[in-house]
Design an enzyme around this catalytic site. Structure first.
Site, PDB file in Angstrom:
ATOM      1  N   ARG A   1       1.200   1.399 -12.773  1.00  0.00           N
ATOM      2  CA  ARG A   1      -0.108   1.788 -12.226  1.00  0.00           C
ATOM      3  C   ARG A   1      -0.991   0.550 -12.065  1.00  0.00           C
ATOM      4  O   ARG A   1      -1.210   0.077 -10.959  1.00  0.00           O
ATOM      5  CB  ARG A   1      -0.775   2.842 -13.138  1.00  0.00           C
TER       6      ARG A   1
ATOM      7  N   CYS B   1      -7.668  -5.119 -11.309  1.00  0.00           N
ATOM      8  CA  CYS B   1      -8.426  -4.104 -10.594  1.00  0.00           C
ATOM      9  C   CYS B   1      -8.766  -4.614  -9.197  1.00  0.00           C
ATOM     10  O   CYS B   1      -9.386  -5.673  -9.056  1.00  0.00           O
ATOM     11  CB  CYS B   1      -9.706  -3.795 -11.367  1.00  0.00           C
TER      12      CYS B   1
HETATM   13  N1  COA Z   1      -6.124  12.078  -3.975  1.00  0.00           N
HETATM   14  C1  COA Z   1      -5.887  11.966  -2.646  1.00  0.00           C
HETATM   15  N2  COA Z   1      -6.833  11.794  -1.727  1.00  0.00           N
HETATM   16  C2  COA Z   1      -8.113  11.774  -2.158  1.00  0.00           C
HETATM   17  C3  COA Z   1      -8.433  11.907  -3.523  1.00  0.00           C
HETATM   18  C4  COA Z   1      -7.375  12.050  -4.449  1.00  0.00           C
HETATM   19  N3  COA Z   1      -7.598  12.157  -5.756  1.00  0.00           N
HETATM   20  N4  COA Z   1      -9.758  11.838  -3.642  1.00  0.00           N
HETATM   21  C5  COA Z   1     -10.258  11.685  -2.404  1.00  0.00           C
HETATM   22  N5  COA Z   1      -9.254  11.638  -1.513  1.00  0.00           N
HETATM   23  C6  COA Z   1      -9.359  11.458  -0.064  1.00  0.00           C
HETATM   24  C7  COA Z   1     -10.218  12.517   0.571  1.00  0.00           C
HETATM   25  O1  COA Z   1      -9.456  13.644   0.881  1.00  0.00           O
HETATM   26  C8  COA Z   1     -10.730  11.795   1.801  1.00  0.00           C
HETATM   27  O2  COA Z   1      -9.707  11.770   2.775  1.00  0.00           O
HETATM   28  P1  COA Z   1     -10.054  11.834   4.344  1.00  0.00           P
HETATM   29  O3  COA Z   1     -10.840  10.583   4.624  1.00  0.00           O
HETATM   30  O4  COA Z   1      -8.706  11.841   4.982  1.00  0.00           O
HETATM   31  O5  COA Z   1     -10.849  13.078   4.503  1.00  0.00           O
HETATM   32  C9  COA Z   1     -10.917  10.361   1.296  1.00  0.00           C
HETATM   33  O6  COA Z   1     -10.018  10.231   0.181  1.00  0.00           O
HETATM   34  C10 COA Z   1     -12.318  10.062   0.859  1.00  0.00           C
HETATM   35  O7  COA Z   1     -12.724  11.044  -0.061  1.00  0.00           O
HETATM   36  P2  COA Z   1     -14.179  11.123  -0.704  1.00  0.00           P
HETATM   37  O8  COA Z   1     -14.233  12.293  -1.595  1.00  0.00           O
HETATM   38  O9  COA Z   1     -15.212  10.971   0.368  1.00  0.00           O
HETATM   39  O10 COA Z   1     -14.200   9.900  -1.649  1.00  0.00           O
HETATM   40  P3  COA Z   1     -14.710   8.399  -1.473  1.00  0.00           P
HETATM   41  O11 COA Z   1     -14.376   7.808  -0.146  1.00  0.00           O
HETATM   42  O12 COA Z   1     -16.109   8.334  -1.955  1.00  0.00           O
HETATM   43  O13 COA Z   1     -13.743   7.697  -2.545  1.00  0.00           O
HETATM   44  C11 COA Z   1     -12.493   7.893  -4.600  1.00  0.00           C
HETATM   45  C12 COA Z   1     -13.834   8.000  -3.916  1.00  0.00           C
HETATM   46  C13 COA Z   1     -12.752   7.832  -6.083  1.00  0.00           C
HETATM   47  C14 COA Z   1     -11.663   9.101  -4.272  1.00  0.00           C
HETATM   48  C15 COA Z   1     -11.761   6.630  -4.115  1.00  0.00           C
HETATM   49  O14 COA Z   1     -12.647   5.550  -4.124  1.00  0.00           O
HETATM   50  C16 COA Z   1     -10.579   6.298  -4.979  1.00  0.00           C
HETATM   51  O15 COA Z   1      -9.585   6.993  -4.991  1.00  0.00           O
HETATM   52  N6  COA Z   1     -10.634   5.158  -5.710  1.00  0.00           N
HETATM   53  C17 COA Z   1      -9.558   4.695  -6.533  1.00  0.00           C
HETATM   54  C18 COA Z   1     -10.091   3.876  -7.628  1.00  0.00           C
HETATM   55  C19 COA Z   1      -8.992   3.230  -8.413  1.00  0.00           C
HETATM   56  O16 COA Z   1      -7.859   3.660  -8.463  1.00  0.00           O
HETATM   57  N7  COA Z   1      -9.348   2.109  -9.063  1.00  0.00           N
HETATM   58  C20 COA Z   1      -8.430   1.326  -9.810  1.00  0.00           C
HETATM   59  C21 COA Z   1      -8.197   1.818 -11.175  1.00  0.00           C
HETATM   60  S1  COA Z   1      -9.544   1.756 -12.291  1.00  0.00           S
HETATM   61 ZN    ZN Z   2      -6.648  -2.628 -16.253  1.00  0.00          ZN
END
Ligand code: COA
Ligand code: ZN
Length: 304
Positions: A12, A237
């Site tokens: 991860r 990250c």
């Molecule tokens: N799994 C799959 N797709 C997801 C999802 C999930 N858990 N959460 C949101 N999405 C998709 C939505 O369906 C949407 O898709 P679309 O553009 O095709 O409609 C898109 O992602 C944006 O969703 P939204 O709810 O508007 O979220 P956002 O753009 O504000 O993003 C997060 C927020 C948290 C979902 C996103 O930033 C994220 O996944 N970040 C990952 C952070 C991470 O892993 N960091 C490293 C480890 S600490």
């Molecule tokens: Zn870490």
């Protein structure tokens, strides 16, 4: 001496930041090898937006194809209820929620204020209630933030409390960009374990500034027995500038084994898997030191 739990995060935290997408079957194979090597927990993947972290867009396939070893907890990071639905469908043993103590880092990482993250976590907890899936709550940037600098310990304590109130069974204090110092780790962990003596507390260190293993030693001195680490020292990250690898699993196990600590994880197997990962999976040099130097018991012939 207490038994130490080794919690692997390479597939991860490690693979999320790799330049190349690692094929699904290689991810599955890595998880299987790590389970066989006796690590206590594996953070297999994250059910996040595939746009935010494209390297882990195959989370479902990976979770569905791994072999589950008895005694190993298979966990996955999730940011929202959608992530919880995906983790439930794949029968993860545990989900790992992440909020940053720093508002700025939380906004960068999950595009939300910290309070909104916790409101979201309440929804996740009610969604998962009765499902049998455990919840672990991670606090990123606990020991310092690359944007905001130092972090208030009172704020850390308050957020731990909020996690426990919503039903988290364990807490991880994460040093996202390697800013923790050993004395800080000893002090904060002492405070946390004084308040919650039975809390399953994990420390998640990055070795960005070379302080990772020193921080582990001080964490153990404060009473912590669970540590995240990443094979080969991969990791970082994508939403924090200058973030580099986690503490390296085989270097950690090597240090603790030669200090006399008891662990389920097998050092020789971990070294072999790390060498395999470097050569066949990520195909670039990894930061781990034991795969380069060998164990302290690997002696050399004295040639004259
Ligand atoms: N799994 C799959 N797709 C997801 C999802 C999930 N858990 N959460 C949101 N999405 C998709 C939505 O369906 C949407 O898709 P679309 O553009 O095709 O409609 C898109 O992602 C944006 O969703 P939204 O709810 O508007 O979220 P956002 O753009 O504000 O993003 C997060 C927020 C948290 C979902 C996103 O930033 C994220 O996944 N970040 C990952 C952070 C991470 O892993 N960091 C490293 C480890 S600490
Ligand atoms: Zn870490």
């Amino acid at each position: 001496m207490n038994k130490i739990s080794i919690q692997e995060v390479a597939t991860r935290d490690g693979l999320q930041i790799e330049e190349q997408f690692v094929p699904t079957d290689q991810k599955v194979d890595l998880v299987n090898r790590l389970g066989a090597a006796g690590v206590d927990k594996i953070e297999v993947t994250s059910f996040v937006s595939p746009k935010a972290v494209p390297n882990l867009k195959d989370a479902e396939e990976v979770m569905q194809h791994i072999e589950r070893k008895e005694g190993v907890t298979y966990t996955a990071l999730i940011p929202n209820v959608k992530g919880a639905e995906r983790a439930l469908a794949c029968e993860a043993d545990e989900v790992n929620l992440v909020a940053s103590v720093s508002e700025t880092h939380n906004l960068k990482n999950v595009r939300q204020k910290v309070d909104d993250s916790f409101a979201n976590f309440k929804d996740i907890a009610s969604f998962l209630s009765g499902s049998g899936i455990d919840i672990n709550g991670t606090l990123a940037t606990t020991f310092g933030c690359p944007f905001e600098g130092s972090i208030s310990e009172d704020r850390v304590m308050t957020l731990i409390d909020q996690y426990l109130e919503l039903g988290a069974g364990g807490i991880t204090l994460a040093d996202t960009t390697g800013m923790a110092t050993p004395n800080q780790v000893f002090r904060l962990c002492g405070k946390v374990l004084d308040k919650w003596p039975d809390l399953p507390l994990t420390l998640h260190f990055h070795n960005t500034r070379g302080m990772g293993l020193a921080n582990v030693v001080e964490g153990i001195r404060a009473g912590v027995t669970r540590f995240d680490a990443s094979l080969g020292g991969l990791g970082g990250c994508p939403f924090a500038p200058g973030a580099t690898g986690n503490i390296c699993t085989e270097d950690l196990v090597h240090m603790l084994a030669f200090m006399g600590y008891d662990m389920k994880a097998d050092l020789d197997q971990l070294i072999a898997i790390s060498k395999h990962m470097e050569k066949e999976v990520v195909k670039h040099e990894v930061p781990g030191q034991i795969i380069k130097a060998g164990k302290i018991t690997d002696l050399h012939e004295a040639r004259s």
